[in-house]
Motif scaffolding. Structure first.
Motif, short mmCIF file in Angstrom:
data_model
loop_
_atom_site.label_atom_id
_atom_site.label_comp_id
_atom_site.label_asym_id
_atom_site.label_seq_id
_atom_site.Cartn_x
_atom_site.Cartn_y
_atom_site.Cartn_z
N ASP A 154 -1.57 6.73 9.06
CA ASP A 154 -2.26 6.88 7.73
C ASP A 154 -1.38 6.37 6.84
OD1 ASP A 154 -4.39 8.52 8.74
OD2 ASP A 154 -3.38 10.36 8.69
N SER A 201 -18.07 9.54 8.14
CA SER A 201 -16.93 10.26 8.61
C SER A 201 -16.23 10.84 7.73
CB SER A 201 -16.20 9.67 9.81
OG SER A 201 -15.35 8.76 9.52
N GLN A 212 -7.06 8.32 4.16
CA GLN A 212 -8.03 7.64 4.62
C GLN A 212 -7.73 6.20 4.74
OE1 GLN A 212 -10.38 8.58 0.81
NE2 GLN A 212 -12.01 9.15 2.27
N TYR A 213 -8.54 5.60 5.72
CA TYR A 213 -7.99 4.18 5.87
C TYR A 213 -8.81 3.21 4.87
CZ TYR A 213 -6.65 0.07 8.38
OH TYR A 213 -6.11 -1.22 8.45
N GLU A 272 -17.42 6.01 0.46
CA GLU A 272 -16.50 6.74 1.69
C GLU A 272 -17.29 6.69 3.10
OE1 GLU A 272 -14.14 10.60 1.11
OE2 GLU A 272 -15.92 11.40 2.13
N ARG A 284 -13.62 3.00 15.08
CA ARG A 284 -12.60 4.16 15.26
C ARG A 284 -13.07 5.08 16.45
NH1 ARG A 284 -10.63 9.19 13.42
NH2 ARG A 284 -8.25 8.90 13.27
N TYR A 285 -14.25 5.46 16.53
CA TYR A 285 -14.54 6.28 17.54
C TYR A 285 -14.38 5.81 19.01
CZ TYR A 285 -17.65 9.20 20.55
OH TYR A 285 -17.88 9.95 21.66
N ASP A 307 -16.56 3.32 11.16
CA ASP A 307 -16.82 4.51 12.04
C ASP A 307 -16.83 4.24 13.55
OD1 ASP A 307 -16.13 6.20 9.80
OD2 ASP A 307 -18.33 6.49 9.57
N HIS A 321 -13.59 9.13 7.05
CA HIS A 321 -12.05 8.57 7.49
C HIS A 321 -11.80 7.23 6.75
CE1 HIS A 321 -8.43 8.24 9.77
NE2 HIS A 321 -8.90 7.21 9.98
N GLN A 338 -4.31 6.85 17.13
CA GLN A 338 -4.94 6.76 16.26
C GLN A 338 -4.18 5.70 15.20
OE1 GLN A 338 -6.23 10.46 14.34
NE2 GLN A 338 -7.44 11.01 16.11
#
Length: 175
Positions: A95, A41, A100-101, A38, A81-82, A78, A43, A92
């Motif tokens: 999902d 973040s 989680q991507y 993981e 994406r930010y 991360d 995500h 975004q």
């Protein structure tokens, strides 16, 4: 103006022959890999094998049991994406069922850098190479190529959130 049209046509012809991110190559179900990590973040979920053809380098200089390559993928994801959703304010990505991507690390064909695979209702997942060594005549830093590919492929995930049913891969690749 004629030069601009000429360049567009040449670019189109060239990209039809040598996609680095082709629309139809590598399309299948989600791979089943032995382990996952993981991102910081929370995500992203990075899937990978620790042995066999799909395994990335298992170098682990910080001795935390996670290969450095996998940690770098997570940081690149991360960061992408930010920048794309927070700084640039794009939508975004959509999902999937677990929120989680997913990014899968695989041995891809020699000319394929990565692919973002659309699933349904705009959701998608990414497949990237287990190594970028020797992939570019312009850049010999495989870590930079990894970050470039993760950012590029993740932007496709965002593009799917805008127009999932569109068949305009040429224009998606130009952005």
């Amino acid at each position: 103006m004629k030069l601009l049209y000429f360049l567009i046509i040449i670019t189109f012809i060239h990209t039809q022959d040598r996609h680095r991110c082709p629309e139809q190559i590598g399309r299948d179900d989600r791979p089943e890999l032995e382990t996952s990590y993981e991102s910081p973040s929370g995500h992203f979920l990075i899937h990978y094998d620790t042995s066999g053809d799909n395994a990335p380098s298992l170098l682990n200089e910080n001795l935390n049991t996670i290969p450095d390559y996998i940690e770098e993928v997570a940081l690149a994801a991360d960061s992408a994406r930010y920048v794309l959703t927070e700084e640039m304010e794009y939508n975004q990505e959509n999902d999937d069922s677990d929120g989680q991507y997913d990014i899968y690390i695989l041995e891809l064909s020699s000319n394929l850098w990565g692919v973002t695979q659309y699933e349904s209702e705009g959701s998608s997942f990414i497949k990237i190479r287990n190594s970028y060594d020797g992939m570019s005549g312009f850049c010999d830093n495989s870590n930079d190529l990894l970050w470039l590919t993760v950012g590029h492929e993740f932007f496709h995930a965002i593009q799917y959130s805008y127009r999932s049913s569109s068949n305009d891969s040429y224009f998606r690749e130009l952005t």
